[in-house]
Structures are given as C-alpha cells and as structure tokens.
Scaffold this active site. Structure first.
Site, PDB file in Angstrom:
ATOM      1  N   ARG A  72       0.844  -1.190   0.000  1.00  0.00           N
ATOM      2  CA  ARG A  72       0.000   0.000   0.000  1.00  0.00           C
ATOM      3  C   ARG A  72       0.881   1.242   0.000  1.00  0.00           C
ATOM      4  NH1 ARG A  72      -3.520  -2.781  -1.567  1.00  0.00           N
ATOM      5  NH2 ARG A  72      -5.517  -3.235  -0.562  1.00  0.00           N
ATOM      6  N   HIS A 121      -0.752  -0.064  -9.716  1.00  0.00           N
ATOM      7  CA  HIS A 121      -1.489  -0.955  -8.804  1.00  0.00           C
ATOM      8  C   HIS A 121      -2.037  -2.187  -9.541  1.00  0.00           C
ATOM      9  CE1 HIS A 121      -3.754  -1.060  -4.725  1.00  0.00           C
ATOM     10  NE2 HIS A 121      -3.602  -2.295  -5.205  1.00  0.00           N
TER      11      HIS A 121
END
Ligand code: NAP
Ligand code: GLV
Length: 311
Positions: A226, A274
C-alpha cells in the site's frame, strides 16, 4: 441477495452474472439495480464503498472484499464491525504477486529502468552488473499469503530469502524474523526489500528514512502493498544519495499517482499502476461463491479480517 458495489455498471453486471453462474440460487444484483433493496442484502462484494453505505444495510451476514487488503473498507468509520469481513483469497493472488515480485527484483538486478530510458532515447547503453540473483538476499516484509507465495518463486531464481512478520514462520528455505525486536537484523540482511504488509496503524510510514538507513547501501526497494507504507520524500532522498539503487513501486498515496509526483520521472524508479496482483474476475467470483456455499452449509467463512490484529 448479494449486492455488488464496484466502479462501472457493466463491471457490476459481469460480477453478478458470474456469481449467478457459479452459485445458482444466489441472487446477485448491482447495488443500484431497481430491485436491490438494502434490507434484503445478506452479502456484499465491494472494493471501496462510499463511507456510510455499508452502515445502511441492516441485515448483512458477510462483507466480501474484492482485494486481499481491506483498508478501503475499514477506513470507513461507520463500517459495521459486527459483520464478518472476508479478505480475497485463493491461489491466484499469490501466483500473480509472486510473478510481480520476481519481475521487480529482476528488473532491479538487470537494470530494467536504465534500459527503458536508453531505448526511449535510442541510446545503446551497455551495462552488465557483477551480481547474479544467487549473490543477493531478498527481504520480504509481510510473510502472509502473498509473501509466502512469492518466497519460493524468488528462491527458484536463486535469491536467498528472508521474511519478517509479526509471528515467526516456518517456510522452507526462508530465514524468519519476527516482531519489532528482529526488524533491524532482518533489514541488515536485505539487498532488496519487498513490502507486502497490510495497511494498519503500525505499518503506516514504516518505510522511512530511519528504516532505509538500516538497509545495505545500494539496496533495492519494491512496494507492492500500500502507498502509505512508504514516506515518499525519504524514499527519494535515499535514491538520490545512493542508499537505494532503485525502486519498483506499484502502490501510492493517493492513487492514481498525481502527475506532479517526482516518482514519475525519477531515473531510478519504475512505476506500475497498482497491478501487482489482480486475480481474474472468475477466480475471485469462484472464491466468493464457494465461501458463501460453505457458510450457508454451516461452515466458517475463510480468511477473515481480525479486528484485534487490524488485518
Ligand atoms: P496477510 O496474509 O494478512 O499477511 C500479512 C503479513 O504481514 C503477515 O505475515 C503478518 O504477520 C505481517 N504483518 C502485519 N502487521 C505486521 C507488523 N506490525 N509487523 C510485522 N509483520 C506484520 O496479507 P496478504 O494477503 O499477504 O496481503 C498483504 C497486503 O498486500 C494486503 O493487505 C494488501 O494491502 C496488499 N496487496 C496489494 C496488491 C497489489 O496489487 N498491489 C494485491 C493484493 C494485496 P503474521 O503472519 O505474523 O500475522
Ligand atoms: C489489491 O490491492 C488487493 O488488496 O487485493
């Protein structure tokens, strides 16, 4: 009834069609369908629901996260904590993350960023390093489902692998370090640091100046967990000083990475949007359908978020 709350009307319908096919009898509806009444929702499949939306579903029996991480759900202060929250699992997320981590470590080892820049400028840049994978140790922070899947793939390439987690692990061929007390010893081993930690209050900003200074000089860094794990100014400073030789980053805060971020054009940074581990829709739908079947037959839900651990 299961409500699907993801971006895109067509995508929502695709999820509903798959879930209906894989578990006949399960009524799956886009959250905004005319017959999707909140009080009838027993299950939800979602990634980042608008804050307050889950709290408006009074009869939920389980929440399914589209991803392995659930921070997009738990950051809603009103999410119903009494409802079980299932993290995405199955084999494919681990396979895909292992592929990404292996690629990232190899691109750092084999100068992928330098060659991409040279090619864009039609420049013949001859560069062959001294090390092979066999000379290097990859340190994986977070030896959960994804770290444990990546480790043997890295070992297969010849890397030595060390892992750091809250609790000690027994993964074949992986040196295990556990807890805050063993973090420094773990960091001292790593030629490449890979972050696969969940986003929790303890792990926010963990990859900062102090931590980076404990790595071997010239180490590589991969963040596929993250964005908030890494402090970007500290990362850039470590790259500029040579403490880090390169970074491969898949996750950012915020996402999408803003156009003005220095990371886009940094000569030592490879940016991916991502995509490290996005399992096929069918595989994820199968995971959810099987979890519901087991649950309705009286069994436990798999891979539950633990509010005490925070992941
Ligand atoms: P997981 O199975 O829950 O594993 C998390 C690991 O982190 C565990 O080994 C855990 O230790 C360790 N950990 C947690 N807090 C810690 C702490 N304070 N100190 C030391 N170790 C700690 O999670 P996962 O399925 O592997 O996924 C990890 C994360 O990857 C997700 O939360 C998500 O954010 C991210 N992710 C990213 C992508 C992408 O495409 N970029 C895709 C999927 C997931 P214990 O084993 O001792 O509990
Ligand atoms: C993706 O980031 C996930 O958490 O699965």
């Amino acid at each position: 009834m299961l409500l699907v709350k993801v971006e895109g009307a067509r995508t929502r319908q695709l999820w509903c069609d798959l879930l209906g096919e894989l578990r006949p009898g399960l009524v799956a509806r886009p959250f905004d369908a005319p017959d999707a009444r909140p009080e009838e929702a027993r299950y939800v499949l979602t990634w980042a629901p608008a804050p307050g939306w889950l709290a408006g579903l009074p009869n939920l029996r389980a929440i399914f996260s589209l991803g392995a991480g659930v921070d997009h759900i738990t950051t809603d202060p009103t999410w119903p904590r009494h409802v079980p929250l299932v993290r995405m699992g199955g084999e494919e997320p681990g396979q895909r993350m292992g592929e990404y981590v292996a690629w990232a470590c190899l691109t750092l080892l084999r100068h992928g960023r330098d060659f991409a820049r040279a090619q864009a400028e039609r420049r013949w840049e001859y560069k062959v390093g001294e090390d092979t994978a066999r000379d290097l140790t990859v340190g994986i922070m977070g030896m959960g489902a994804l770290g444990a899947a990546a480790a043997p793939m890295l070992r297969g390439l010849g890397y030595r692998v060390a892992g750091w987690s809250r609790t000690r692990k027994a993964v074949e061929g992986v040196e295990s370090f556990a807890g805050a007390g063993e973090l420094d010893a773990f960091l001292a081993r790593a030629d490449v640091l890979v972050c696969l930690l969940p986003a929790t209050p303890e792990t926010a900003g963990i990859v900062n100046r102090e931590l980076l200074a404990k790595l071997r000089p010239g180490a590589g860094f991969v963040n596929a967990a993250r964005g908030p794990h890494a402090v970007v100014p500290d990362l850039v400073a470590a790259l500029d000083s040579g403490q880090l030789s390169g970074a491969v980053l898949d996750v950012f805060d915020p996402e999408p990475l803003p156009a003005e971020s220095p990371l886009w054009s940094h000569p030592k940074v490879t940016v991916t949007p991502h995509v490290a581990s996005v399992a096929r829709r069918r595989e994820r739908a199968r995971y959810v359908a099987e979890a519901i079947a087991g649950f309705e037959a009286g069994g436990p839900l798999p891979n539950l978020y633990d509010p005490v651990r925070g992941y």
